[in-house]
Design an enzyme around this catalytic site. Structure first.
Site, PDB file in Angstrom:
ATOM      1  N   GLU A  71      43.451  44.653  33.437  1.00 12.23           N
ATOM      2  CA  GLU A  71      44.419  44.524  32.359  1.00 12.23           C
ATOM      3  C   GLU A  71      44.749  45.914  31.816  1.00 12.23           C
ATOM      4  O   GLU A  71      43.871  46.739  31.611  1.00 12.23           O
ATOM      5  CB  GLU A  71      43.874  43.628  31.251  1.00 12.23           C
ATOM      6  CG  GLU A  71      43.713  42.187  31.696  1.00 12.23           C
ATOM      7  CD  GLU A  71      43.440  41.242  30.545  1.00 12.23           C
ATOM      8  OE1 GLU A  71      43.213  41.718  29.414  1.00 12.23           O
ATOM      9  OE2 GLU A  71      43.474  40.015  30.771  1.00 12.23           O
TER      10      GLU A  71
ATOM     11  N   GLY B 289      51.314  32.947  33.573  1.00 15.47           N
ATOM     12  CA  GLY B 289      50.908  31.598  33.234  1.00 15.47           C
ATOM     13  C   GLY B 289      50.048  31.067  34.360  1.00 15.47           C
ATOM     14  O   GLY B 289      49.196  31.788  34.898  1.00 15.47           O
TER      15      GLY B 289
ATOM     16  N   HIS C  12      44.277  40.662  36.147  1.00 19.32           N
ATOM     17  CA  HIS C  12      43.213  40.453  35.153  1.00 19.32           C
ATOM     18  C   HIS C  12      41.845  40.745  35.768  1.00 19.32           C
ATOM     19  O   HIS C  12      40.862  40.041  35.495  1.00 19.32           O
ATOM     20  CB  HIS C  12      43.242  39.014  34.618  1.00 19.32           C
ATOM     21  CG  HIS C  12      44.543  38.584  34.036  1.00 19.32           C
ATOM     22  ND1 HIS C  12      44.924  38.878  32.736  1.00 19.32           N
ATOM     23  CD2 HIS C  12      45.557  37.868  34.571  1.00 19.32           C
ATOM     24  CE1 HIS C  12      46.120  38.349  32.500  1.00 19.32           C
ATOM     25  NE2 HIS C  12      46.525  37.748  33.607  1.00 19.32           N
TER      26      HIS C  12
ATOM     27  N   SER D  33      51.183  39.028  35.788  1.00 19.01           N
ATOM     28  CA  SER D  33      50.110  38.062  36.010  1.00 19.01           C
ATOM     29  C   SER D  33      50.482  37.090  37.135  1.00 19.01           C
ATOM     30  O   SER D  33      50.539  37.478  38.293  1.00 19.01           O
ATOM     31  CB  SER D  33      49.788  37.339  34.703  1.00 19.01           C
ATOM     32  OG  SER D  33      48.655  36.527  34.809  1.00 19.01           O
ATOM     33  N   ALA D  34      50.766  35.824  36.828  1.00 20.59           N
ATOM     34  CA  ALA D  34      51.164  34.872  37.867  1.00 20.59           C
ATOM     35  C   ALA D  34      52.404  35.348  38.606  1.00 20.59           C
ATOM     36  O   ALA D  34      52.544  35.144  39.816  1.00 20.59           O
ATOM     37  CB  ALA D  34      51.415  33.494  37.254  1.00 20.59           C
TER      38      ALA D  34
END
Length: 239
Positions: free
Chosen positions: A192, A88, A157, A120-121
């Site tokens: 990714e 997020g 990403h 991700s985060a």
């Protein structure tokens, strides 16, 4: 005990469902773990996020508890066999961890043997700071310092330069190189579909899409799946 850490670039790969592309790796990583603690603070709707993660982990045979639904997060962290920090907005995530004083308890639990999975985060906050996130600073944490489970920065990403693009903004590589003008910490740009597995003193890139490693004073290094990169980024024991 060295930390066991799984850092995933993205939770959803184009054309596939939530965590589908990394399910086999998560199962292998969790092994005999029974309780997984979920940290949903990177998204605004924590209830919906926790429900999504709970259903996905239940489908893999694991019980997932969300830290935001506990009366006291500290015992939940202590009893967790593994901790999963979802993706997020990285600034929102770090601010919540700071506001709730959860950085040090999570750090201690992982150092004492719990597995850490970040997406991700959640991968961003595993590094020393969040300075290489691509996210917009929608909130302001007290500092950029994060968990420091690994001695290198993460840039999930990761996008390569499109030679046919007419976009004149900075590329992700240019922004990472700017970071290295002011900082010495190595950066792993994870595309990714790729992830890093850190265990037994090794840092191994896995998945299908590869990554680029950036170090101050050196040309970027392209690495493929199966490459052990601790000599380039520093091993987990360096923390």
């Amino acid at each position: 005990m060295p930390a066991r850490v799984l850092l995933i670039s993205n939770s959803t790969l184009y054309g596939r469902g939530y965590l589908d592309h990394v399910e086999e790796e998560i199962r292998s990583f969790l092994d005999a773990a029974k309780t997984v603690l979920f940290v949903p603070f990177a998204l605004y709707d924590r209830d919906a996020y926790a429900a999504q993660a709970s259903a996905r982990f239940e489908a893999m045979g694991y019980t997932l508890e969300s830290v935001h639904g506990t009366e006291n997060p500290l015992p939940a962290i202590q009893r967790a066999d593994a901790i999963f920090v979802g993706g997020g907005n990285t600034f929102r995530l770090l601010k919540a961890l700071q506001d709730l004083n959860l950085l040090e308890p999570i750090r201690r639990r992982v150092k004492s043997g719990a597995g850490y999975i970040g997406s991700s985060a959640g991968s961003n906050v595993a590094g020393p700071t969040i300075k290489t996130t691509k996210d917009m600073p929608i909130v302001q944490p007290r500092s950029f310092e994060s968990l420091g489970l690994v001695p290198f920065q993460i840039s999930p990403h990761y996008l390569d330069l499109d030679p046919n693009s007419t976009h004149m903004g900075e590329t992700q590589e240019e922004r990472i190189l700017q970071f290295l003008e002011e900082n010495e910490t190595p950066v792993v740009g994870i595309r990714e579909g790729a992830w890093l597995l850190i265990e037994n003193g090794a840092v191994t890139l896995k998945g299908q899409t590869g990554a680029r490693i950036f170090r101050r004073g050196h040309a970027p290094v392209e690495v493929g799946s199966g490459t052990e990169v601790s000599k380039l980024v520093g091993g987990p024991d360096a923390t």
